[in-house]
Design an enzyme around this catalytic site. Sequence first.
Site, PDB file in Angstrom:
ATOM      1  N   ASP A 288       0.856  -1.163   0.000  1.00  0.00           N
ATOM      2  CA  ASP A 288       0.000   0.000   0.000  1.00  0.00           C
ATOM      3  C   ASP A 288       0.910   1.236   0.000  1.00  0.00           C
ATOM      4  O   ASP A 288       2.107   1.167   0.284  1.00  0.00           O
ATOM      5  CB  ASP A 288      -0.952  -0.007   1.207  1.00  0.00           C
TER       6      ASP A 288
HETATM    7  C1  GLC Z   1      -4.389   4.336  -0.404  1.00  0.00           C
HETATM    8  C2  GLC Z   1      -5.232   3.185   0.100  1.00  0.00           C
HETATM    9  C3  GLC Z   1      -5.293   2.044  -0.867  1.00  0.00           C
HETATM   10  C4  GLC Z   1      -5.179   2.561  -2.282  1.00  0.00           C
HETATM   11  C5  GLC Z   1      -3.778   3.127  -2.436  1.00  0.00           C
HETATM   12  C6  GLC Z   1      -3.562   3.744  -3.819  1.00  0.00           C
HETATM   13  O1  GLC Z   1      -3.732   4.949   0.667  1.00  0.00           O
HETATM   14  O2  GLC Z   1      -4.921   2.659   1.373  1.00  0.00           O
HETATM   15  O3  GLC Z   1      -6.524   1.346  -0.619  1.00  0.00           O
HETATM   16  O4  GLC Z   1      -5.406   1.522  -3.202  1.00  0.00           O
HETATM   17  O5  GLC Z   1      -3.467   4.083  -1.442  1.00  0.00           O
HETATM   18  O6  GLC Z   1      -4.383   4.836  -3.998  1.00  0.00           O
END
Ligand code: GLC
Length: 741
Positions: A288
């Site tokens: 993430d």
């Molecule tokens: C965000 C979220 C995740 C998302 C990623 C990309 O912080 O936690 O669910 O897919 O970053 O945007």
Amino acid sequence: MFSRLLAPVLLFLSLGFGARADVLPPSAPVEERVRHLLAQMTVEEKVGQLVQYSSRDDMTGPAEQSSITPQLQSGGVGSMLNVVGAAETRRWQKIAVEGSRLRIPLLFAYDVIHGYRTIFPIPLASAASWDLARIEEAERIAAREAAAAGLHWTFAPMVDIARDPRWGRIAEGAGEDPFLGSAIARARVRGFQGDGSFADAERILACAKHFAAYGAAQAGRDYFTTDVTERVLRDVYLPPFQAAVDAGVATFMSGFNDIDGTPCSASPFLLDRVLRGEWGFKGFVVSDWASVGEMLLHGNIADLREGALKAFLAGLDMDMQSDAFGPHLAALVREGRIPESRLDAAAGAILTAKFRLGLFEDPHRYSDETREKTLLGHPDHLAAARDLARRSAVLLKNNGVLPLAGSGLKVALVGPLADAPLSQVGTWRARARKEDTVTVRAALRQLYGDGLRYAFGCDVRGDDTTGFAAAVETAQASDIVIAALGEDASQSGESTSRTSLDLSGPQLALLRALKTAGKPIVLLLMAGRPLMLEPVAPLADAILMGWHPGTMGGPALADVLTGAYNPSGRLPLSWPRSVGQIPYFHAHKNTGRPAPLREGDPYYSRYIDSPNTPQFPFGFGLSYTTFAYDQLRLSSPVLRDGGVLTITVRVANTGARTGEEVVQLYVRDRVGTLTRPVRELKGFRKIELAAGEAREVEFALGPADLAFWRGDMTFGAEPGDFDVFVGPDATAKLTASFRLE
Ligand code: GLC
């Protein structure tokens, strides 16, 4: 040693600068194509495949970022997120392909969480439809629109089990139950990926996230520590992820949270032992946003080099936005700290995805401006969004004021969610456009014309009550009041944890003011989570949970309010009476003191200021008709290994109109070597019955359906007595028993 150094140099010279990689034809097995390409790649180029950066135009997390063009042109980036649109993806792809030595195409990823341009109800809402076919169809449409806009990969489905509505991301998942959550995870993966051939460039890679137990954040506070036993992890939080693997999900995303002291992005237990070792996952795992770098703040690494080493060896394959893998992995491989076989495995998994998507034949295959123009917001898509939104609405209370009478009725529509196009689509609204959204106000206006009177009333925050007078006047001049209250989009989704789940701002005061007009009140709740209704419910003659219903939420909710559609939504979570009860879920344990031993005995598991029961139970939802259950039968009183127990129940529509019912099967293991939940959902069927119609519904149970993670951490069922309960929600009364031998 010398030949080791010479080989890449000779190879580089032999291939020349900017020449296309020598890629085997599509007729060759993808494994061979990958091996053949890897053999031409330098260590740095392999590492480049493991690096993902965001476009600067749409950052979905905290970051400072300079231009990444130089890395793209050196083959130092394998994927970008937040680049959207056929033209824009084509532009970036050209930079990457034409500027780099081996011309390896990028993967473009985006958060297509509940639609791309056509926005469907938030995932928690569509989970309330319990309609797997329509949930799958919604993701197919989302994939179709995203693919036409140049995207190859969505960071969805979010399959985190959530039992704490203080956590704003409960909106993104399928609620509290592993059985329902697993069924929905499979449906969503199928919708995004189809059969996984990606033959028609209308499907995209799915991503099961956030691995794992992110929804167990302590105190419901987003990004906070999670600390669950391995048994709870395996019984509750892992099943939907395993279901996604079984459905062929192409990728995983590791969570921000530390679980049992280890950040998920560097957890060998999760990423290697469970995901690859036990489940045989063959795709790749992306972190993430910046979660590898955030291990510094977790206090789990001293520097990014250590973070890259730990996370990569644990099984993480791609680093989103951390700048950990890119600068450090090549040196770690050359130093022998990381075996090149591990690097080949990670880069190979990412190249496999690119081959499967046909990007080596045509890097711009998904960036099709003509398709983009015709598909985004297509009327068929909007119709599907309206249909799913109305099937997701849950009727929680109805004193008979719903459905609304027809034309001629004077309707007062009041509240901050009545005409809120952006809030109506909820969190993660992707490429929704305000002008596409049909609000509740617009839809009811269409139906009631001048009979509809609208007043804003108040906002969801602050203490401005100056709009109350006009709202009350509007109510007094009407036959019925619809109060559209709840949360706006900024109060739901990532990083929106709340300590209070009451109606925010002056909304409750507005409702009380409206009550003075003396007209029936329908509370139309539009939010990303259950809000606490104890002080609210007595003020409303009817309560409809419309969630954040998406682009076509207005017409969908109007369909339900007017009876054009008979509500069939059922809660995918237990609805607490108060924050003080959280976490509340139906599959709870019995405890040693479930009830008073005798009249007046105070020593049992209770609160002195609230009942133990929720405001509304898991699986609950009303209809404009009524249903009755009887004739529950088991095919045998005994279930043996290898056998199947058939459970049959008769369901009748005892009302005056056609309706849909979600018939739910719960099971209780009376005595186990470990304490067992008082009920667990083990089956459901959504059926439609005409007025007066009755039908037998069948479920099949085998020993495997009764399995759990036992005391010795083996997974299996235990002989003994079991109860089954069949009915309309988790409090189902109709019961029968059997013995597992
Ligand atoms: C965000 C979220 C995740 C998302 C990623 C990309 O912080 O936690 O669910 O897919 O970053 O945007």
